[in-house]
Every structure is written in C-alpha cells, then in structure tokens.
Write a protein that holds these residues in place. Structure first.
Motif, PDB file in Angstrom:
ATOM      1  N   PHE A 115      -2.451  -6.577  -0.087  1.00  0.00           N
ATOM      2  CA  PHE A 115      -1.566  -5.474   0.292  1.00  0.00           C
ATOM      3  C   PHE A 115      -1.643  -5.188   1.789  1.00  0.00           C
ATOM      4  O   PHE A 115      -0.625  -4.924   2.437  1.00  0.00           O
ATOM      5  N   LEU A 138      -1.716   3.509   0.416  1.00  0.00           N
ATOM      6  CA  LEU A 138      -1.324   2.576  -0.638  1.00  0.00           C
ATOM      7  C   LEU A 138      -2.543   1.994  -1.334  1.00  0.00           C
ATOM      8  O   LEU A 138      -2.571   1.870  -2.566  1.00  0.00           O
ATOM      9  N   TYR A 177      -3.849   4.421  -3.780  1.00  0.00           N
ATOM     10  CA  TYR A 177      -2.970   4.465  -4.948  1.00  0.00           C
ATOM     11  C   TYR A 177      -3.181   3.231  -5.823  1.00  0.00           C
ATOM     12  O   TYR A 177      -3.260   3.326  -7.051  1.00  0.00           O
ATOM     13  N   HIS A 178      -3.297   2.086  -5.183  1.00  0.00           N
ATOM     14  CA  HIS A 178      -3.525   0.817  -5.884  1.00  0.00           C
ATOM     15  C   HIS A 178      -4.829   0.852  -6.673  1.00  0.00           C
ATOM     16  O   HIS A 178      -4.878   0.432  -7.837  1.00  0.00           O
ATOM     17  N   ASN A 229      -4.591   3.255  -9.657  1.00  0.00           N
ATOM     18  CA  ASN A 229      -3.622   2.795 -10.665  1.00  0.00           C
ATOM     19  C   ASN A 229      -3.695   1.277 -10.823  1.00  0.00           C
ATOM     20  O   ASN A 229      -2.686   0.571 -10.689  1.00  0.00           O
ATOM     21  N   LEU A 238      -1.050  -0.738 -12.881  1.00  0.00           N
ATOM     22  CA  LEU A 238       0.368  -0.793 -12.530  1.00  0.00           C
ATOM     23  C   LEU A 238       0.698  -2.099 -11.824  1.00  0.00           C
ATOM     24  O   LEU A 238      -0.140  -2.684 -11.144  1.00  0.00           O
ATOM     25  N   ARG A 273       2.477  -4.743  -9.107  1.00  0.00           N
ATOM     26  CA  ARG A 273       2.705  -4.745  -7.665  1.00  0.00           C
ATOM     27  C   ARG A 273       4.100  -4.254  -7.311  1.00  0.00           C
ATOM     28  O   ARG A 273       4.318  -3.683  -6.250  1.00  0.00           O
ATOM     29  N   LYS A 332       3.912  -0.592  -7.088  1.00  0.00           N
ATOM     30  CA  LYS A 332       3.132  -0.188  -5.921  1.00  0.00           C
ATOM     31  C   LYS A 332       3.899  -0.407  -4.615  1.00  0.00           C
ATOM     32  O   LYS A 332       3.812   0.403  -3.688  1.00  0.00           O
ATOM     33  N   TYR A 351       6.442   2.259  -4.393  1.00  0.00           N
ATOM     34  CA  TYR A 351       5.763   3.516  -4.062  1.00  0.00           C
ATOM     35  C   TYR A 351       5.468   3.590  -2.563  1.00  0.00           C
ATOM     36  O   TYR A 351       5.632   4.653  -1.942  1.00  0.00           O
ATOM     37  N   PHE A 352       5.043   2.470  -1.992  1.00  0.00           N
ATOM     38  CA  PHE A 352       4.739   2.454  -0.556  1.00  0.00           C
ATOM     39  C   PHE A 352       5.964   2.846   0.260  1.00  0.00           C
ATOM     40  O   PHE A 352       5.892   3.708   1.139  1.00  0.00           O
TER      41      PHE A 352
END
Length: 210
Positions: free
Chosen positions: A25, A40, A43-44, A47, A50, A52, A55, A58-59
């Motif tokens: 990432f 991020l 968050y990664h 979660n 979830l 990619r 994610k 989301y970023f």
C-alpha cells in the motif's frame, strides 16, 4: 456437535503477510502525503478481512476526499497485486502453527479458504505455496467475505451448526456472525472481546474444533 467444515481466512491465519501488504500500500500510494498513507495503513490493519478494492476506494474517497472511478481502483489494485505476487511466494511467510494443523487434518474436515485477498492472486499463491490441495475451494475478493461464506454454505448444503470460520480480524467475525456460524479468533487477542472461541495455538487449542 463436532465441527465438520472449517472456513479459513488467509492473511494473518495461514500466511504472515501484514508487513508485506503494508509495504504494498505504501508503494502504490508513494506519491501521496505520508500522513494520509499512514491513515490507510491503520484502516488496513484494523480491517484485515476487507478487500484491497474497498481499501483503495476508502483511501481516495474518505482519506483524501476525492472521487475515484472503478477503472482507477482496478489500476491501483493491479499494481498492488504485482507487488504481492513477487513478495509473498516464499515458504517462510507461512504460519507454521496453522499450516501444520491443515496438513494433518484436511482429511478430517472440509476446508475452504474465504479471504479478502484478490481471488486470482490468492489461488496463484496457494498453488505456488503447495497449499491448494488441502482445500475444496479457494475464494476471494472482489466478492465480499460474508457473501463468500453464504455461497459456500448454500452450494455445499453445509449445516450451519457444524460450520465455523477461523479469522484474525473483526471483518472475519462479522462474516461468521452474519451467516450465523461459529467464529474462532486467531492471531489477534482483541477478538477475545467479540467471541468466547479463541485459538492461541492449534497444538494447544485444536480440541475446541472437535
């Protein structure tokens, strides 16, 4: 009732990949502000279950606050996948505790993988790591994990009371809970707050699956 079917998460349960995925990432978003990328990564990690695709969206939409497109998400996901394929095909990344249990018990249970990782990448890694033969199916994103679990139960007509999911994230717990099957936390002690079932090591706690 003894569990007959075990659905396995992949990252953090079978493969120790968190640091590699952190790097992935950071690499695909290296042209953005480091503080935004740090958000991020947080968050990664929280979660883990979830995909990619979620994610990456989301970023863009939640962290840096701009619209994105499906094409842009796919492009970033493809770059991420290229990094993963090169970095994760290494036996040293396997979690010996869980893999030993899988190899020793695949004839005693029905094993499936349900993962937030990209499905094609996941199947490639399992084949390269010589794991694919232990699982009846290997399922991944972009299909959401809750739906993967539901589809497997329906397709194979599994009894929910004898089916469980082993995972290391809140998303794994939610996928099990949404499908009304048992959940076993592993490799993340904060999950003890969500479920009474927890496997510290398979050598010690595998009896819980019987």
């Amino acid at each position: 009732m003894k569990f007959k079917t075990i659905l396995w998460d992949f990252d953090g349960v079978i493969l120790d990949s968190m640091q590699v995925r952190d790097f992935g990432f950071r690499e695909i978003f290296k042209d953005f502000k480091p503080l935004d990328v740090d958000k991020l990564i947080d968050y990664h990690r929280y979660n883990g279950g979830l995909s990619r695709y979620v994610k990456i969206r989301y970023f863009f939409e939640e962290i840096i606050g701009r619209a994105t497109t499906e094409q842009e998400i796919l492009e970033y996901a493809s770059r991420f996948s290229d990094i993963m394929l090169n970095a994760l095909v290494d036996q040293k990344n396997l979690i010996k505790d869980s893999v030993s249990f899988i190899k020793g018990n695949y004839n005693n249970y029905k094993f499936h993988i349900v993962s937030g990782s990209d499905q094609e990448e996941l199947r490639f890694l399992c084949k390269a790591l010589n794991l694919d033969k232990y699982f009846l199916s290997i399922e991944g994103s972009p299909t959401a994990k809750s739906k993967l679990v539901k589809d497997i139960i329906i397709k194979h007509n599994y009894a929910m009371e004898s089916t469980c999911l082993i995972g290391d994230s809140i998303n794994d717990f939610e996928a099990a809970d949404n499908n009304e099957i048992s959940f076993f936390g592993y490799n993340n002690e904060t999950l003890k707050e969500l479920s009474p079932n927890y496997i510290s090591t398979f050598r010690k706690d595998a009896i819980k699956l019987n």
